[in-house]
Each structure stands twice: as structure tokens, then as C-alpha cells.
Motif scaffolding. Structure first.
Motif, PDB file in Angstrom:
ATOM      1  N   ASP A  59       0.709  -1.137  -0.060  1.00  0.00           N
ATOM      2  CA  ASP A  59       0.046   0.156  -0.046  1.00  0.00           C
ATOM      3  C   ASP A  59       0.784   1.334   0.072  1.00  0.00           C
ATOM      4  OD1 ASP A  59      -2.221   1.657   0.377  1.00  0.00           O
ATOM      5  OD2 ASP A  59      -1.912   1.851   2.469  1.00  0.00           O
ATOM      6  N   LEU A  61       0.143   4.176   0.265  1.00  0.00           N
ATOM      7  CA  LEU A  61      -0.013   5.372   0.924  1.00  0.00           C
ATOM      8  C   LEU A  61       0.355   5.181   2.441  1.00  0.00           C
ATOM      9  CD1 LEU A  61      -3.730   6.454  -0.180  1.00  0.00           C
ATOM     10  CD2 LEU A  61      -1.569   7.778  -0.630  1.00  0.00           C
ATOM     11  N   PHE A  62       0.600   3.821   2.924  1.00  0.00           N
ATOM     12  CA  PHE A  62       1.054   3.525   4.081  1.00  0.00           C
ATOM     13  C   PHE A  62       2.676   3.590   3.937  1.00  0.00           C
ATOM     14  CE2 PHE A  62       3.488   0.042   6.202  1.00  0.00           C
ATOM     15  CZ  PHE A  62       3.602   0.570   7.693  1.00  0.00           C
ATOM     16  N   ILE A  65       3.398   7.079   4.530  1.00  0.00           N
ATOM     17  CA  ILE A  65       3.353   7.504   5.954  1.00  0.00           C
ATOM     18  C   ILE A  65       4.670   7.003   6.635  1.00  0.00           C
ATOM     19  CG2 ILE A  65       2.232   6.854   8.152  1.00  0.00           C
ATOM     20  CD1 ILE A  65      -0.285   6.561   6.512  1.00  0.00           C
ATOM     21  N   ARG A  66       5.230   5.705   6.374  1.00  0.00           N
ATOM     22  CA  ARG A  66       6.235   5.233   6.966  1.00  0.00           C
ATOM     23  C   ARG A  66       7.484   6.143   6.803  1.00  0.00           C
ATOM     24  NH1 ARG A  66      10.190   0.763   5.651  1.00  0.00           N
ATOM     25  NH2 ARG A  66      10.925  -0.080   7.806  1.00  0.00           N
ATOM     26  N   HIS A  69       7.267   9.546   8.806  1.00  0.00           N
ATOM     27  CA  HIS A  69       7.317   9.493  10.119  1.00  0.00           C
ATOM     28  C   HIS A  69       8.334   8.574  10.706  1.00  0.00           C
ATOM     29  CE1 HIS A  69       3.856  11.962  10.383  1.00  0.00           C
ATOM     30  NE2 HIS A  69       3.133  11.445   9.401  1.00  0.00           N
ATOM     31  N   ALA A  70       8.563   7.493  10.164  1.00  0.00           N
ATOM     32  CA  ALA A  70       9.569   6.398  11.031  1.00  0.00           C
ATOM     33  C   ALA A  70      10.881   6.997  11.169  1.00  0.00           C
ATOM     34  CB  ALA A  70       9.698   5.150  10.223  1.00  0.00           C
ATOM     35  N   PRO A  71      11.767   6.646  12.112  1.00  0.00           N
ATOM     36  CA  PRO A  71      13.105   7.219  12.573  1.00  0.00           C
ATOM     37  C   PRO A  71      13.870   6.434  11.391  1.00  0.00           C
ATOM     38  CG  PRO A  71      12.343   5.371  14.052  1.00  0.00           C
ATOM     39  CD  PRO A  71      11.064   5.994  13.310  1.00  0.00           C
ATOM     40  N   GLU A  73      16.646   5.124  11.153  1.00  0.00           N
ATOM     41  CA  GLU A  73      17.479   3.656  11.013  1.00  0.00           C
ATOM     42  C   GLU A  73      16.686   2.681  10.403  1.00  0.00           C
ATOM     43  OE1 GLU A  73      16.791   4.526  15.257  1.00  0.00           O
ATOM     44  OE2 GLU A  73      16.394   2.492  15.795  1.00  0.00           O
ATOM     45  N   VAL A  74      15.409   2.776  10.462  1.00  0.00           N
ATOM     46  CA  VAL A  74      14.541   1.473  10.056  1.00  0.00           C
ATOM     47  C   VAL A  74      14.740   1.536   8.603  1.00  0.00           C
ATOM     48  CG1 VAL A  74      12.912   1.837  11.736  1.00  0.00           C
ATOM     49  CG2 VAL A  74      12.429   2.579   9.351  1.00  0.00           C
ATOM     50  N   GLU A  77      17.177  -1.110   7.544  1.00  0.00           N
ATOM     51  CA  GLU A  77      17.149  -2.457   7.534  1.00  0.00           C
ATOM     52  C   GLU A  77      15.958  -3.322   6.690  1.00  0.00           C
ATOM     53  OE1 GLU A  77      15.139  -2.227  11.295  1.00  0.00           O
ATOM     54  OE2 GLU A  77      16.725  -1.386  12.232  1.00  0.00           O
ATOM     55  N   PRO A  79      13.529  -6.728   6.670  1.00  0.00           N
ATOM     56  CA  PRO A  79      13.361  -7.954   7.398  1.00  0.00           C
ATOM     57  C   PRO A  79      13.603  -9.186   6.929  1.00  0.00           C
ATOM     58  CG  PRO A  79      11.356  -6.608   6.883  1.00  0.00           C
ATOM     59  CD  PRO A  79      12.302  -5.932   6.004  1.00  0.00           C
TER      60      PRO A  79
ATOM     61  N   ARG B  39      -4.203   2.909   7.838  1.00  0.00           N
ATOM     62  CA  ARG B  39      -3.162   3.964   7.781  1.00  0.00           C
ATOM     63  C   ARG B  39      -3.306   5.148   9.088  1.00  0.00           C
ATOM     64  NH1 ARG B  39      -5.665   4.319   2.245  1.00  0.00           N
ATOM     65  NH2 ARG B  39      -4.638   2.819   0.980  1.00  0.00           N
ATOM     66  N   TYR B  46       3.261   6.039  14.963  1.00  0.00           N
ATOM     67  CA  TYR B  46       4.629   7.060  14.411  1.00  0.00           C
ATOM     68  C   TYR B  46       4.559   8.143  15.381  1.00  0.00           C
ATOM     69  CZ  TYR B  46       6.161   3.660  10.583  1.00  0.00           C
ATOM     70  OH  TYR B  46       6.475   2.781   9.946  1.00  0.00           O
ATOM     71  N   ARG B  51       8.808   2.769  16.783  1.00  0.00           N
ATOM     72  CA  ARG B  51       9.949   2.550  15.887  1.00  0.00           C
ATOM     73  C   ARG B  51       9.466   2.208  14.691  1.00  0.00           C
ATOM     74  NH1 ARG B  51      13.813  -0.834  14.276  1.00  0.00           N
ATOM     75  NH2 ARG B  51      15.867  -0.149  14.230  1.00  0.00           N
ATOM     76  N   TRP B  57      -1.352  -7.531   5.452  1.00  0.00           N
ATOM     77  CA  TRP B  57      -2.649  -7.497   4.889  1.00  0.00           C
ATOM     78  C   TRP B  57      -3.192  -8.801   4.361  1.00  0.00           C
ATOM     79  CZ3 TRP B  57      -4.341  -2.571   4.581  1.00  0.00           C
ATOM     80  CH2 TRP B  57      -3.361  -1.521   4.755  1.00  0.00           C
TER      81      TRP B  57
END
Lengths: 409, 409
Positions: A59, A61-62, A65-66, A69-71, A73-74, A77, A79, B39, B46, B51, B57
Motif C-alpha cells: 500500500d 499510502l502506508f 506514512i512510513r 514518520h519512521a525514524p 534507522e529503520v 533494515e 526484514p 493507515r 509513529y 519505532r 494485509w
């Protein structure tokens, strides 16, 4: 989009695109917005004998957002579980369909460094997966379906609904889904591309010299044993598939250190949700030693700085200026379409399948033979109505390849 | 649903539901249809210092296609990458929000054996993950948002749009999002539930005897050291959270082998997209030795046959017949709501946190103390307007717990 066309499109992708085998697993990479189409693909695949279908939803739009707003450092990474997802299925011999349908301006307000970090982390983690696809170990196919944001960018003057309908119409046209028998239409299209391949492979050019009024003046050397490909591709055990739908290009790889001169872009490049436009690159012995850009300079800089190979070329592709997609005279802001409307080159990793016997070479031997390697592979367009390309054979014979933007033969 | 209410709801879940810590990761399990809400949850998390946020989904229409067409063998498999996804984040101490919003009749035409196989494979693979959540090692919260198919099932006479709007309205009401300060409203709600807990824990009942006009006549023994919980729960290091929103229940665990008599269901149970309704269970020494069902007999049979523990009880929960959700007098076809409108019991796994000092016991010791274990945990309702529950203390004193469907004190 009516259900019948949706099913016809799904069937074309399953039969001609990935050429699904009985008991094969299909992995679909899909925006959540394209769910109706991905469900049709899944149902078609099961009916054609798929063992299983896995849909990897995303998605954007997510994603935005990430990124917002996310710090920070992520973004470095990636996963392990997500790497395992792709590795599991690529090792099992699954087929992969990827739906390219991004909002071209999604990430325009995001700091490019964050995107570059995430891009690099993903490319590094998925290197083996991507190498397997780029060397055709698995069948794969990139396709598009309209999403609201993308359609509105292509047709800003239409309502959202009308823009989506118009984009569907165009896609159906350029992927030949609007013909009575799309599978047959693709067979005839593949034969047309084959004539171009025969000409190019027959001449075994040593260099191509590009020139147009935008300022492009570039010489690209092609390595010994290079192969022009286009239309369909084949897995090592001979299974035919179409990696991009639509596809109008024929392509090969350049000699990594054999590119010299200047090239000026003719269309914007949408890189990870950012537009890079009006850019000029200067090459010396294969490497980009200087560049400018009217829009997206920072994004281009991040792209070129991904790794050493990102500032060398990995693909040389020829598309006539008078091609069906080009004649639609629409900027799609989506590489899948725009690259098939224009001659293009690619930053980064080359397709090893464009070199004879590449399957027998180690990574080191491939590098010695001039095959560029990188975490990225990004097409950019240089085709214009006045593009001339002059080929020089290994015997020194000069043969026009392009005249006035189109094949000279 | 207006944006302001959506954000208020998201904030309530992040603050009071999972009680997010700074630098914690949030995993959201979301239908693709609930993307706007997920969302909003992600953005709120956040902003509150998460973090990272991971959205897993799911698309139940694709799930149905898979159940309909995939070869049966795939349902016994659960991919390692998906197990690793959950294990990675549960071990990292992530918080989990799960959005329960299924079409209650989605899988009614699917052969129940296929669903049972998939259910068992998933429960087996995710055993450690589920045990960690059920013993409150991580904070978690189950919530709902309306989806079209679910809303139309609850309000079949309304248009899709009106049904969704009405269901939103109801949800906002029962989760107290329609109050000026939902976080404060939940604090006061928790205090009300605390009074019931004090009464029940104070009496330390040895048995509860259930009786009503539907035919329920059941004695449930409660083990030494059982604890009634409700409202908020706590992680081992004392972090408060609300596992279900809404929640009206107080609950504990039964002595595994101490259940005798008959119980008749008072509401349908939606198990994996199948309705089980009008069922009667007969218990001898804790085990279901006989059962009938007017609807969904095969699904009930598969549920009870999941493993040995599935035909024993794992939860005893008390909810007054006059509760806010119950008084709405609506069948939600969704356990999260229906269980909070009715006294209920659960098939399968017990919550070890309902036994004093459970964190110091091995799995074997827990079993010896009467804590049931199973791959499943499924609530079913037995509350009626005339339900009587008589408690007997360990000293033999008889104390009314429920009269005419409500708490007797």
C-alpha cells in the motif's frame, strides 16, 4: 473495466506472460488497490493448474506514512522474513507477476536519502532473488493496471473515474487485450520483433553511435558475444515467457567500459516515487563522470551513488519513435510504458542473458567480459523524432540502424 | 466515518488498547478493505513514538478463491516466512493490533475439512506466538472496523453505504469513541469491571452452576488459585493494556476435568467463516462427550476434533444480559462483539494468566493444575435473559452470582 476484459487480461498474463506450468506456484506483487485484478489473476492461475498463489500486498499510502514518520534507522533494515518470502518461492521455481502502478509523485516530499537507504537495503537483501529473475531462472512478468493517483497524473483534466477508464482503455490497447485473440496477437508481435533481432544479431555491431538535436552524442560499444533479445525470453530449460507486457523493445548489454560521450534524457524518469527530468550525463570509458538535471538532481545523485555499478550502463534498448505506445503520445510516468515508447539505456546491472554462454561464467568472468553489476537497474529514455544511430561492424562497415527516430531498414 | 472520529479511534487503540511504548514496533493485521483505518493507526503510532509499523494485509475474497480452487495439500502447509514474520516481532516485544471484520458467511460453501486443515497448520506453526500473546508477554488488542460484507450481514435491509455507516456508529458507541474523552471513559469503565472482579475473586468460588430455560444445566469447577480478570490486563513487567475493544466481560479458567452437564448455545458462533448455530454440548468430567447442532454440525465437529484439548473448556466469562452491547439487541456475527453481549465459555486453550503464579509453572505443571491446552480457543455464547448462576464457595456456602441474566449483587 468490465469483468470479461479483466479475465481476458488475466488469462493473457498467465498463458503468455508467465506461461504458467502445472503445479507451479504464482507470486503476485500487488497494490491493495488492484485487488479485483489480482483476484482474477489468482483464480485464472488456479484454474490453469497452479499449485498455489501467494499475493504480496503493498500500500503506497502506508509506504508514504512510513517514509514521513519512521525514524531514519529503520530504512537501513530489510526484514529476514521478507527476504525468506521471496527466496522460498524463487527457489521453488515459482512464477512472479508484478503489478507496476505507482503514483508517480507519491514520494516527492520525502527526503531522497531515506528512500535511497531503503532501496539499497532491499536490493542488497534481495540480490539473489533479483539475479535469478534477471537471468531468467524463473518466469516473470511485469504488468500494469490503473490506480486512481496514477491515472489522474496521466490524465489530469479528467475526473478520477474517467481517468481510470481511459487508462484501462489504453493499457488494453497496448497489451493487445482489445483484440479478439490476445494470445495469437502476441505470437504475431513476437515475430515482428524477431526480424529486428535477426538484423541486429546478424550484423554483430561493435559500436552504436547515437546523435540527435537534444545534444545526445554518444558511442556505445557492444561486447563480443552480445545477444539482442526482445519479445519473449526463455528459462534455461527452454520455457518461453514475456517479462514485460507491453514490450516493444529489443535490447542487449553494453561493454561496461566502452561508453563515451553525452546523452540527454528525452522523458522524465520516475525513480521510487520521485521524478527526475531534463538530465544530461557525460560518460568517459563507461563511467558517468558528470551529470546535470532540471528536476530531481538529488534523487539522480542518490541513484548513481548506490554503488560503483550504478554509474555505468547495463542495457541498450531500441524502440522506434513510431511505435504503438509512442504514437499514443502520452507520458505514462511509468517505466513499463515509457520505456516501450522510446529508445533507452539503463543505469546499473546488465542482464547476463544478453551474453552468449553467460550461464557458464562466474560473476568474476562476467565482469571481465564487460557485464556491469549493480544493486540497481533503472531505465531512462533518450529516443527522439530525429534520433540517428549509426552501427559499425567488427569489420569496420558503417550501417545505419536508426534514421529519423525509426529503424533504418 | 469522518476523519476526526477515525483518528480518535486510532488514538484510543494506540494509547489505551496496546498502550504503545516509545521505540516499540506495532504489527497491524488488517483486511485490505480497512486500509484507511490502518493507515490512521500507523500514523498515530509513529507520532506516539513507534519505532516501526508493519501491516500484514489479508484479503478474504482471495482467501475464498484459494479455498475454492487450490489443491487440498496446500492447506496442510504453513510457510516458514510467515511464521518468522510473527516470531520476529513477538520476540522483539512488538505490540499487535488485529482488525476483526470478516464476512460471516464468506466460507459457507467451502468444504469444512479444507478450512480445518489450514486452521490446524496455522495454529501449529504459530503456537509459540499465540502462547506469548495469551500469556500477555506482548501487548495486543483486537478491534473491528466495518467492511461491506460484514455490515450488510448485520443490517441486511440497509444499503451497503447505510449499513457501513450504521455499523461505524454502533462500534463508536460500544468502544466509547463517541464520548468527549474516550481514554477517560475507558478508565471509568475499567473501575466498574473491577467491582465485579473484587466480588468474584473475593468469594473464590469452587463451582458455578448455570441454569436457564433453553436447557442449560451445567456445573463448572474453578481451580484453586484461579483469578478473574477483565477490563485491562498487564504484561509481566506491569504494562497495562486492553486485549479486546470493546470488552464487557470478566473471565477466568475452568478446572479442565471439572465440567459436567449440558449447555445450549444462545447465539450463533462464526468459526472461520462458517456459522454454527443452535448447538448443545454434553460434558462429563470436562470432556464434550456428545453434541448436536442445527446449523454447522460439520464445522463444529472439525473444531472439536482439532486436538484433545479442543473438546475441553478453556474460559468462563460473565457478561450481564443488560450490557451496552447486549442492549443494542443486534447480532454482530463477530465474536468480539457477541461475546461481550453474553455470558460465554470457550473451547480449547485456557489463558494461563488466569491462574496465580502461572509464569513459574512448566506446561506439564499447568496441565496438572487443570489448565487446558489446545491449538484452538473459540468462544461460544450461552447467556439468556433468564440465566441463573449459583456459586458455591470452597466452604460450601451458596451465593447467587447471576439472577435473571444479570449479576445478582
Amino acid at each position: 473495466m468490465n469483468t470479461q476484459l479483466l479475465e481476458k487480461y488475466a488469462r493473457l498474463i498467465v498463458k503468455t506472460g508467465i506461461n504458467l506450468e502445472k503445479n507451479q506456484t504464482l507470486v503476485i506483487n500487488s497494490p491493495i488497490e488492484s485487488a479485483p485484478f489480482s483476484r482474477a489473476l489468482a483464480e485464472t492461475a488456479y484454474k490453469e493448474g497452479a499449485r498455489d498463489v501467494v499475493i504480496v500486498w503493498r500500500d503506497e499510502l502506508f509506504t508514504k506514512i512510513r517514509y514521513t514518520h519512521a525514524p531514519e534507522e529503520v530504512f537501513s533494515e530489510y526484514p529476514d522474513w521478507q527476504k525468506e518470502l521471496y527466496m522460498t518461492y524463487v527457489r521453488q521455481g515459482a512464477a512472479f507477476v508484478s503489478i507496476a502502478a505507482s503514483d508517480p509523485e507519491l514520494l516527492k516530499d520525502i527526503e531522497p536519502g531515506r528512500i535511497a537507504k531503503a532501496q539499497k537495503a532491499g536490493s542488497t537483501a534481495l540480490r539473489e532473488y533479483r539475479e535469478r529473475l534477471m537471468s531468467n531462472q524463473n518466469t516473470w512478468c511485469v504488468v500494469s493496471v490503473p490506480t486512481a493517483a496514477w491515472a489522474k497524473k496521466v490524465f489530469p483534466d479528467l475526473s478520477e473515474e474517467a481517468a481510470i477508464a481511459r487508462l484501462w482503455e489504453l493499457i488494453c490497447q497496448v497489451v493487445r487485450v482489445d483484440t479478439p485473440d490476445p494470445v495469437a496477437a502476441w505470437n504475431s508481435h513476437k515475430q515482428n520483433l524477431q526480424q529486428r533481432l535477426d538484423f541486429l544479431n546478424g550484423h554483430n555491431f561493435k559500436t552504436l553511435h547515437y546523435k540527435n538535436s537534444l545534444g545526445t552524442d554518444l558511442t556505445v560499444e557492444l561486447p563480443e558475444g552480445h545477444i539482442w533479445l526482445g519479445g519473449s525470453e526463455h528459462t534455461p530449460d527452454g520455457r518461453e515467457f514475456i517479462a514485460n507486457m507491453p514490450t516493444e523493445e529489443v535490447f542487449t548489454l553494453p561493454q561496461r567500459t566502452g561508453v563515451n560521450g553525452k546523452v540527454v534524457s528525452s522523458k522524465p524518469l520516475n525513480y521510487n516515487g520521485n521524478l527526475i527530468d531534463g538530465f544530461m550525463l557525460t560518460f568517459t570509458d563507461g563511467k558517468i563522470v558528470d551529470f546535470t538535471a532540471k528536476t530531481g538532481y538529488e534523487s539522480l545523485k542518490h541513484l548513481l551513488e548506490t554503488d560503483e555499478g550504478a554509474s555505468y550502463l547495463g542495457e541498450v534498448a531500441l524502440v522506434p519513435f513510431d511505435s504503438p505506445i509512442s504514437n499514443a503520445n502520452i507520458l505514462f510516468y511509468n517505466t513499463l510504458f515509457d520505456e516501450n515508447a522510446s529508445c533507452h539505456l539503463a543505469f546499473g546491472k546488465a542482464y547476463p542473458v544478453c551474453l552468449a554462454n553467460s550461464e557458464n561464467y562466474t560473476a568474476e568472468e562476467l565482469a571481465q567480459k564487460g557485464v556491469n553489476d549493480s544493486l540497481v537497474h533503472e531505465d531512462f529514455m533518450l529516443g527522439t523524432a530525429d534520433l540517428e544511430i549509426l552501427g559499425t561492424t567488427r569489420q569496420g562497415q558503417q550501417i545505419p540502424v536508426f534514421k529519423n527516430g525509426n529503424f533504418a531498414f
